[in-house]
Design a protein around this motif. Structure first.
Motif, short mmCIF file in Angstrom:
data_model
loop_
_atom_site.label_atom_id
_atom_site.label_comp_id
_atom_site.label_asym_id
_atom_site.label_seq_id
_atom_site.Cartn_x
_atom_site.Cartn_y
_atom_site.Cartn_z
N UNK A 163 0.82 -1.20 0.00
CA UNK A 163 0.00 0.00 0.00
C UNK A 163 0.86 1.25 0.00
N UNK A 164 0.32 2.30 -0.63
CA UNK A 164 1.04 3.57 -0.71
C UNK A 164 0.23 4.66 0.01
N UNK B 250 12.54 -2.97 1.93
CA UNK B 250 13.06 -3.30 0.61
C UNK B 250 12.19 -2.70 -0.50
N UNK B 251 11.08 -2.07 -0.11
CA UNK B 251 10.22 -1.43 -1.09
C UNK B 251 8.75 -1.58 -0.74
N UNK B 252 7.88 -1.14 -1.66
CA UNK B 252 6.45 -1.26 -1.45
C UNK B 252 5.77 -1.72 -2.72
N UNK B 253 4.62 -2.34 -2.57
CA UNK B 253 3.81 -2.74 -3.71
C UNK B 253 2.44 -2.09 -3.61
N UNK C 19 5.81 -8.54 6.36
CA UNK C 19 5.02 -7.76 5.42
C UNK C 19 4.11 -6.85 6.23
N UNK C 20 4.19 -5.57 5.98
CA UNK C 20 3.37 -4.59 6.68
C UNK C 20 2.28 -4.11 5.72
N UNK C 21 1.03 -4.43 6.04
CA UNK C 21 -0.09 -4.10 5.17
C UNK C 21 -0.71 -2.78 5.63
N UNK C 22 -0.71 -1.81 4.73
CA UNK C 22 -1.25 -0.48 5.06
C UNK C 22 -2.25 -0.05 3.98
N UNK C 23 -3.10 -0.96 3.59
CA UNK C 23 -4.11 -0.66 2.57
C UNK C 23 -5.33 0.01 3.20
#
Length: 467
Positions: free
Chosen positions: A147-148, A170-173, A204-208
């Motif tokens: 999530x961004x 390491x980045x985001x998707x 994995x950190x979910x921020x949706x």
């Protein structure tokens, strides 16, 4: 190589065993004069009982929880809390096991004292060793953001600022390519299985957003399949500025968005009794000699009254008179020609030479213990602001007035986290208020103890934001 949280916890577990043994042998040696390494069979039995009891007590107090992201003062408080539980358990067992060993109360007292000293030292060394290894890049957990959102950006900036948390992003998707302050874009949500399969992702950190419930569930299922820890940053700001409390009505979970610890009568009573006891002890042991000395120096080094009195806002926005040692020249004013409040700034010409020392060490705040005794302030709480500053901030800072739902304090969570002094930078006052609200919604007796301990540490080493 073991990851930071695993290796850190294992070392913290194992190191306590020799610390307990050495502490007990040292206590026996001091009280009886016995050789440090020659324990009787009953003493050896007691050591074994003490060791088992320690780990049981530590599990109750959650001593070994991962607190890399917390200040060391909090770990000291948990050590004290664990020792309190441990002393009760050990004393009870000693009473019931008297036929098997006889340990005097003086040995137990000295043993607990040694144990506290050795534990604080060893855990500090372990913590600093871990921070050093993380700083050198030897022990890092690789994190992938999903999530961004603003929450994801806050998380990314936080782990970059505080390296000792031990996380490397390491980045985001995200399904929509965007920029996140330098965080690498790794593709859409569909690439999650490929990344987890090919790269060493630890968390994995979910921020949706909440609306993407199906995507959140799908990400969790993928993480479960690849045995990767998943965390969710919930988006609850639409409901409240505070953490939500979950209550159960039957089998139905209900969210309570306005439940404060200090709403409870028993918590108010504990805090008030602590305030009175702490203030009395301060005046008897420290204030009785330190306050007159400081007052005399203030009087001799600059013209004007010794005590500075100022109107500030307290509980429920009520006006209170705050007492401090005067640190500025008597002719100084609080407002400029336009009526705006003038905060103290670095190298402020209004501050006297001795006043600068008082402000740097927070000793100018000591007369406020009188406010604590009167009941208009607490030892710990949001710092009260002058009336003009309140009038400015209440219209520009989110949730500013919520900081007045509890009594103001001599020291607070914002101050020990470096959010004090001048608030000239945009967002500085908002950050201070956020710290205050964090304290208000998570108050415990132990967090008050932690703040007091951290304040004492800051007094000793000086506060770089105090001027």
């Amino acid at each position: 190589m073991a990851k930071p949280h695993n290796r850190y916890t294992i070392i913290r577990y194992l190191i306590d065993a020799p610390v307990i043994g050495i502490s007990f042998m040292a206590a026996i040696s001091v009280v009886t004069g016995q050789n440090l390494f020659s324990l009787s069979s009953s003493d050896q039995l007691f050591t074994l009982v003490a060791l088992v009891t320690w780990y049981i007590s530590a599990s109750f107090s959650k001593l070994y929880a991962d607190r890399r992201s917390n200040k060391y003062s909090e770990e000291i408080i948990f050590i004290l809390y664990s020792l309190l539980i441990y002393t009760i358990f050990l004393s009870s067992l000693s009473f019931f096991l008297q036929p098997y060993f006889e340990i005097s109360s003086s040995v137990i007292f000295l043993y607990i004292t040694f144990l506290f000293v050795f534990l604080t030292i060893t855990k500090y060394i372990i913590r600093k060793s871990l921070h050093s290894a993380i700083f050198q890049g030897k022990l890092l957990d690789n994190v992938l953001l999903v999530g961004a959102t603003n929450s994801a950006l806050d998380f990314y900036e936080t782990i970059n600022k505080y390296y000792y948390y031990g996380y490397k992003c390491i980045g985001f998707i995200d399904d929509h390519q965007s920029k996140m302050n330098g965080c690498p874009y790794r593709g859409t949500l569909d690439t999650l299985p490929l990344i987890l399969n090919q790269e060493g992702v630890d968390e994995v950190v979910i921020a949706l957003p909440d609306a993407q419930n199906k995507d959140i569930q799908r990400c969790i299922e993928v993480c479960d399949y690849y045995s990767v820890k998943a965390r969710i940053i919930p988006n609850i700001h639409q409901f409240a500025s505070s953490p939500l409390q979950v209550n159960n009505i039957g089998q139905l979970s209900v969210l309570n968005i306005r439940s404060l610890p200090l709403d409870k009568v028993e918590n108010k009573l504990v805090k008030r009794l602590f305030d009175i006891a702490f203030s009395v002890v301060f005046f008897v042991l420290i204030g009785s000699w330190l306050l007159p000395i400081l007052a005399l120096i203030v009087k001799l080094t600059s013209k004007g009254p010794v005590i500075f009195k100022q109107e500030r806002w307290g509980l429920n926005n009520e006006k209170i008179t705050c007492y401090k040692f005067r640190t500025m020249i008597a002719e100084s004013t609080d407002t400029d020609h336009d009526g705006n409040y003038k905060q103290a700034k670095k190298n402020d010409p209004r501050v006297t030479r001795f006043g600068a020392i008082l402000r740097k060490t927070n000793l100018d705040e000591l007369p406020q213990f009188w406010n604590v005794l009167l009941g208009s302030m607490s030892v710990v709480g949001p710092r009260p602001h002058p009336t003009p500053l309140n009038l400015q901030a209440m219209h520009t800072v989110d949730n500013y007035m919520l900081r007045h739902v509890v009594k103001p304090g001599i020291t607070g969570w914002a101050q020990v986290n470096g959010s004090r002094g001048e608030t000239k930078m945009p967002g500085a006052m908002q950050q201070r208020v956020n710290f205050d609200l964090y304290y208000i919604h998570r108050w415990t007796f132990w967090i008050d103890c932690q703040i007091i301990l951290q304040t004492i540490i800051n007094i000793v080493r000086g506060d770089q934001n105090a001027y």
